[in-house]
Design an enzyme around this catalytic site. Sequence first.
Site, short mmCIF file in Angstrom:
data_model
loop_
_atom_site.label_atom_id
_atom_site.label_comp_id
_atom_site.label_asym_id
_atom_site.label_seq_id
_atom_site.Cartn_x
_atom_site.Cartn_y
_atom_site.Cartn_z
N SER A 26 0.85 -1.19 0.00
CA SER A 26 0.00 0.00 0.00
C SER A 26 0.89 1.25 0.00
CB SER A 26 -0.95 -0.03 1.21
OG SER A 26 -1.91 0.99 1.13
N GLU A 81 -1.97 -3.07 -7.79
CA GLU A 81 -3.22 -3.30 -7.07
C GLU A 81 -3.72 -1.95 -6.58
OE1 GLU A 81 -3.87 -2.86 -3.56
OE2 GLU A 81 -1.89 -1.98 -3.21
N HIS A 108 -5.27 -5.47 -1.26
CA HIS A 108 -5.96 -5.27 0.01
C HIS A 108 -7.00 -6.38 0.20
CE1 HIS A 108 -4.05 -1.37 -0.52
NE2 HIS A 108 -4.34 -1.07 0.73
#
Length: 328
Positions: free
Chosen positions: A121, A216, A286
């Site tokens: 992230s 992602e 996630h």
Amino acid sequence: MTRIPDLFAPIAPEQCAVPPGTGVAVIAPSGAAVDPDAVARGIALLEAQGCRVYNYYNHARRHQRFGATDAERVAQLHAAAADPNVQVVMAIRGSYGLSRMLDAIDYDALAASGKLFVGFSDLTVLHLALFKRTGAVSFAGPMLCEGFGAQQISAPTVNHFWQCVTHAEHAIGVPVGANPALALEGTLWGGNLTMVAHLIGTPYFPAVDGGILFLEDIAEHPYRLERMLLQLHHAGALKKQQAILLGDFSGYRLAPHDNGYDFDAMLAYLRAELKLPILTGLPFGHIRDHATLAVGAHACVKADGDSWSLSFNAYPILAKQSVGNSAR
């Protein structure tokens, strides 16, 4: 795109055994813990697995939405890198915050430390900046709160992390069809799409030649994903890439006025526009069950149209013997 299912093959316990005494530093380079109990649970699991945990995070020191002030978070990162008892430096969570610190980080010291830096992230910016500045490989993998401190632990996520960082080569099979058939190799790099696009035009964006780009994101509408990928395309970042590997992109809502425009429509447009192989189904993002990927490693991708695989090597690993005998 629907949630990616568990695509991991079972791993024998001896294949993911943690080297006894592995020192794990816990830091908060980005957001503060949403649930401070998750920090305690994560530390307890690491200790139960035989690790020695060195906790640099103090929930009472959180600043606004961040794990601490900018200066304190940089200090955590540098102190963990300098700690001789530590082999793994693990973020408690992502969220946001590393972008504020990019100019203050001593990348040479991080690379020289030989530590394995782990997270995903927001940690994408650290992975890419470290690779750009030093060529050092780091790990897009589970963090303390969501990985080791979750209410319901994902055994595939945790086991495959340890399997990756204790073996010289790691492989992931993806039984997802509707992908182009190919065989290629290159440098594995990427992470969260928002953060990758965020670094374009900065001194922290690596100009990877012949790369395999994995991506992602969470809660981003398909048109926003398309916009960011086109930004990378128009900036020239995709011209020398071998392929793009897409992980999970869930958590968004379509609207009536999208009029048929959805993730699949966006993907079809990009495949036609970019003239670049784009594979879907990578178990990363996630989601509860996700892989660990070595940013900067040498990777091979093989696909036959019905399934595909990703393997990578040439990355640092933990020694098998007992390490670190002191406690902090």
